[in-house]
Motif scaffolding. Structure first.
Motif, PDB file in Angstrom:
ATOM      1  N   ARG A 158       0.785  -1.137  -0.089  1.00 18.11           N
ATOM      2  CA  ARG A 158       0.155   0.080   0.072  1.00 18.11           C
ATOM      3  C   ARG A 158       0.986   1.168   0.071  1.00 18.11           C
ATOM      4  N   ASP A 162      -0.805   7.633   1.108  1.00 15.23           N
ATOM      5  CA  ASP A 162      -2.331   7.486   1.103  1.00 15.23           C
ATOM      6  C   ASP A 162      -2.824   7.321   2.478  1.00 15.23           C
ATOM      7  N   VAL A 186     -14.454   5.287   4.499  1.00 10.10           N
ATOM      8  CA  VAL A 186     -14.390   4.639   3.344  1.00 10.10           C
ATOM      9  C   VAL A 186     -13.141   4.970   2.671  1.00 10.10           C
ATOM     10  N   ASP A 187     -12.767   6.353   2.528  1.00 11.23           N
ATOM     11  CA  ASP A 187     -11.374   6.451   2.106  1.00 11.23           C
ATOM     12  C   ASP A 187     -10.191   5.906   2.713  1.00 11.23           C
ATOM     13  N   LYS A 190     -10.092   2.331   1.268  1.00  6.91           N
ATOM     14  CA  LYS A 190      -9.599   2.496   0.119  1.00  6.91           C
ATOM     15  C   LYS A 190      -8.243   2.350   0.088  1.00  6.91           C
ATOM     16  N   TYR A 192      -6.310   0.977   2.294  1.00 10.52           N
ATOM     17  CA  TYR A 192      -5.959   0.004   3.051  1.00 10.52           C
ATOM     18  C   TYR A 192      -5.364   0.240   4.196  1.00 10.52           C
TER      19      TYR A 192
END
Length: 215
Positions: A158, A162, A186-187, A190, A192
């Motif tokens: 990953r 992020d 949710v972000d 996404k 991970y």
């Protein structure tokens, strides 16, 4: 059998979504057989009884409507009581909500012990048969090692930038009262981020809940 009756009652009541728990779920992770039985309970109800073919099978029933009105009135009474005490959060922090739950549990146990509330196999129609052995799922050493390897692979593949950005945004938003955290969670997913990492970010802002003492 109880779950089947409860599932039928849920459908008759117009439920939109339903989950039938496996019988061994209170003791351990459900076995394949118990999970299959829980699924079959829903499938028989949906495919064999015909109850799902009617929008409101109990529509027009005075008895059901009277019970619905009674439940609604009691719910509103409880909600008003909590609002007078400062709202749900304050009721939890003060231990008031826990005291309500404890009082209800005590009344339930009293009714069960006295026989006022009949529970088949507990205080009614009991037998001397031994209880069945419950064999729940247990994660062995190999399974644990495999899961840790998968976790390490995810973390290695990953984007660290992020992950940091997503967790930072979540922590910043958690400090405010007017932000919906679901899109930010949710972000994080996404990106991970792990559940532990998301929980840690929220704990940094909110701390950990301490169970209030209820007497």
């Amino acid at each position: 059998m109880r779950v089947a009756y409860e599932a039928l009652a849920s459908v008759l009541g117009g439920v939109q979504s339903m989950f039938t728990a496996a019988w061994d779920e209170p003791f351990a992770l459900p076995s394949e057989d118990s999970a299959t039985l829980a699924m079959r309970t829903q499938q028989v109800l949906a495919s064999e009884t015909g109850v799902a073919r009617v929008a409101d099978p109990l529509g027009g029933s005075y008895y059901i409507e009277a019970l619905t009105d009674e439940v609604e009135a009691r719910v509103i009474e409880i909600m008003d009581d909590l609002e007078r005490r400062g709202g749900m959060v304050k009721a939890v922090e003060d231990g008031y909500l826990h005291s309500l739950i404890a009082d209800e549990a005590f009344r339930f146990q009293q009714a069960t012990s006295s026989g006022e509330r009949q529970i088949v196999g507990v205080n009614r129609f009991r037998t001397d048969e031994e209880l069945p052995e419950v064999e729940g799922y247990e994660l062995d050493h190999a399974g644990r090692a495999r899961q840790l390897e998968r976790l390490a692979e995810v973390k290695d593949s990953r984007s660290a930038a992020d992950v940091s950005a997503a967790l930072g945004a979540l922590e910043k938003a958690a400090a405010r009262d007017d932000v919906n955290l679901m899109p930010l969670l949710v972000d994080c997913a996404k990106a991970y981020c792990t559940v532990g990492e998301m929980s840690a970010a929220l704990t940094e802002v909110w701390g950990k809940f301490q169970q209030p003492a209820v007497f």
